[in-house]
Design a protein around this motif. Structure first.
Motif, short mmCIF file in Angstrom:
data_model
loop_
_atom_site.label_atom_id
_atom_site.label_comp_id
_atom_site.label_asym_id
_atom_site.label_seq_id
_atom_site.Cartn_x
_atom_site.Cartn_y
_atom_site.Cartn_z
N PHE A 103 8.45 25.14 -9.03
CA PHE A 103 7.41 26.03 -8.51
C PHE A 103 7.91 27.47 -8.43
O PHE A 103 7.21 28.41 -8.82
N PHE A 104 9.13 27.66 -7.98
CA PHE A 104 9.64 29.00 -7.73
C PHE A 104 10.01 29.73 -9.01
O PHE A 104 10.04 30.96 -9.03
N TYR A 105 10.27 29.00 -10.10
CA TYR A 105 10.51 29.66 -11.38
C TYR A 105 9.26 30.39 -11.85
O TYR A 105 9.34 31.45 -12.49
N GLY A 106 8.11 29.81 -11.57
CA GLY A 106 6.87 30.49 -11.90
C GLY A 106 6.47 31.51 -10.85
O GLY A 106 5.94 32.58 -11.16
N TYR A 107 6.77 31.21 -9.60
CA TYR A 107 6.34 32.05 -8.48
C TYR A 107 6.92 33.46 -8.54
O TYR A 107 6.25 34.43 -8.18
N LEU A 127 -7.04 36.48 -7.03
CA LEU A 127 -6.61 35.49 -6.04
C LEU A 127 -7.43 34.22 -6.16
O LEU A 127 -6.89 33.10 -6.08
N GLY A 128 -8.74 34.35 -6.34
CA GLY A 128 -9.60 33.17 -6.47
C GLY A 128 -9.22 32.32 -7.66
O GLY A 128 -9.15 31.09 -7.57
N ILE A 129 -8.97 32.96 -8.80
CA ILE A 129 -8.57 32.21 -10.00
C ILE A 129 -7.20 31.58 -9.79
O ILE A 129 -6.95 30.44 -10.23
N GLY A 130 -6.31 32.29 -9.10
CA GLY A 130 -4.98 31.74 -8.84
C GLY A 130 -5.04 30.45 -8.03
O GLY A 130 -4.38 29.46 -8.37
N VAL A 157 5.47 24.70 -12.46
CA VAL A 157 5.67 26.08 -12.91
C VAL A 157 4.34 26.82 -12.97
O VAL A 157 4.23 27.98 -12.54
N ILE A 158 3.31 26.15 -13.48
CA ILE A 158 1.98 26.76 -13.54
C ILE A 158 1.47 27.08 -12.14
O ILE A 158 0.88 28.14 -11.89
N MET A 159 1.69 26.17 -11.20
CA MET A 159 1.28 26.42 -9.82
C MET A 159 2.00 27.64 -9.24
O MET A 159 1.41 28.45 -8.53
N GLY A 160 3.29 27.76 -9.55
CA GLY A 160 4.04 28.92 -9.07
C GLY A 160 3.50 30.22 -9.64
O GLY A 160 3.36 31.22 -8.93
N LEU A 161 3.19 30.22 -10.94
CA LEU A 161 2.60 31.41 -11.56
C LEU A 161 1.29 31.77 -10.90
O LEU A 161 1.02 32.94 -10.60
N ALA A 162 0.45 30.77 -10.66
CA ALA A 162 -0.88 31.02 -10.09
C ALA A 162 -0.78 31.53 -8.65
O ALA A 162 -1.55 32.41 -8.24
N GLU A 163 0.16 30.99 -7.87
CA GLU A 163 0.28 31.41 -6.47
C GLU A 163 1.11 32.68 -6.31
O GLU A 163 1.11 33.28 -5.23
N GLY A 164 1.78 33.11 -7.37
CA GLY A 164 2.58 34.33 -7.28
C GLY A 164 1.76 35.57 -6.99
O GLY A 164 2.29 36.57 -6.51
#
Length: 324
Positions: A103-107, A127-130, A157-164
């Motif tokens: 998660f944090f690699y994407g975040y 933020l909504g799309i994330g 990883v995708i989740m981390g990118l989206a929540e970043g």
């Protein structure tokens, strides 16, 4: 825009009209934002608890036995947990660690670009799309886990990118929505949702491990991800990027926010990067923040596994006792 006076400011009025507070549009944004950060962190930490139920107990049997035989290891319980875990997977420690850390690699990637994206496309949309992408990945995680553990890496990883983009977008939103004298209060209320999300997710996930459908652990992802979809719908319906864009905000509140948010200076300034890099205060704050986050995320990510494998702590039973 209605002209304001010092007397208006003292009475909380604009042009003689009282400015709403608790049911105002800015506070509605704070309420929805708080629930949003509840889900942002719920979707982030649910795997930390679920993985305890997903992995078979005998995977780390050798390590646990060696730890429990040492009388000097005061951090280890004298008696093992009374419960047994019939998990579906035989992932080793390295695999589990990679899943939790992926998660944090994407975040880390969109922390800075997220602010630019919010300014360019609007914090509401980004933020909504994330959160929407994170919710979709969460719901798909049980399917991915049963197919290939590498698919779990990819989803995390995708989740981390989206929540970043979460914090940069919310900062951008409050830059437009909060009067300077209310900014700390509104932002603090909003970000309190992350702590509530951590606590509630830990408790509810333990209960779902024991009593949930689809082997318990899968229910954690279905329910948290499904609830996040409802929040995304509310976010897009009720939230707007700025008070100027809101169709139903009162004129008094709009004028109050616009005249007190501190963005009247239209001239753009260059960032003094050289001075920033040479600032000792900046490096001290950065070091303190780094240490705090290191400790916080280590506990947040690894605590359930540590309590189960080392302390022999029954997370399912503890969740039930907490509720009762």
């Amino acid at each position: 825009m209605t002209k304001t006076t010092s007397q208006d400011n003292e009475k909380g009025t604009i042009g003689g009209e009282k400015v709403p507070i608790l049911l105002s549009k800015r506070w509605i944004l704070a309420y929805i934002g708080m629930v949003g950060f509840f889900f942002i962190y719920s979707l982030r930490v649910n795997l930390s608890v679920a993985i305890v139920c997903m992995v078979k107990d005998d995977v780390n049997k050798t390590t646990s036995t060696n730890l429990s035989t040492s009388n000097e290891a005061t951090c280890t319980a004298d008696t093992p947990s009374n419960s047994t875990n019939n998990g579906e997977f035989d992932w080793d420690k390295d695999t589990q660690s990679l899943m939790l850390s992926a998660f944090f690699y994407g975040y880390i990637v969109l922390q800075v670009p997220g602010g630019w994206m919010a300014g360019r496309f609007g914090g509401k949309r980004v933020l909504g799309i994330g959160v929407l992408v994170t919710a979709i990945a969460t719901v798909l995680l049980p399917v991915a886990a049963r197919q290939d553990h590498r698919a779990v890496y990819a989803l995390r990883v995708i989740m981390g990118l989206a929540e970043g983009v979460s914090f940069p977008c919310m900062h951008s939103m409050w830059g437009r929505w909060s009067p300077t004298m209310e900014r700390t209060r509104l932002a603090s209320f909003t970000y309190a949702g992350l702590n509530v999300g951590n606590v509630v997710t830990y408790i509810v996930s333990g209960l779902l491990c024991a009593y949930g459908f689809d082997n318990g652990w899968a229910a954690i992802f279905y329910l948290t991800g499904g609830a996040a979809f409802i929040w995304v719908f509310a976010w897009f319906v009720f939230v707007y990027d700025s008070p100027e864009d809101h169709p139903s905000i009162s004129q008094a509140e709009r004028d109050y926010i616009v005249s007190h948010r501190g963005d009247k200076q239209t001239k753009k300034f260059k960032v003094p990067w050289k001075s920033v890099v040479k600032s000792r205060a900046m490096w001290m704050c950065l070091g303190a923040h780094l240490c705090n986050n290191w400790m916080h995320y280590t506990l947040l990510t690894g605590l359930p596994t540590f309590m189960k494998q080392v302390l022999k702590y029954d997370i399912k039973q503890a969740s039930s006792e907490f509720v009762l």
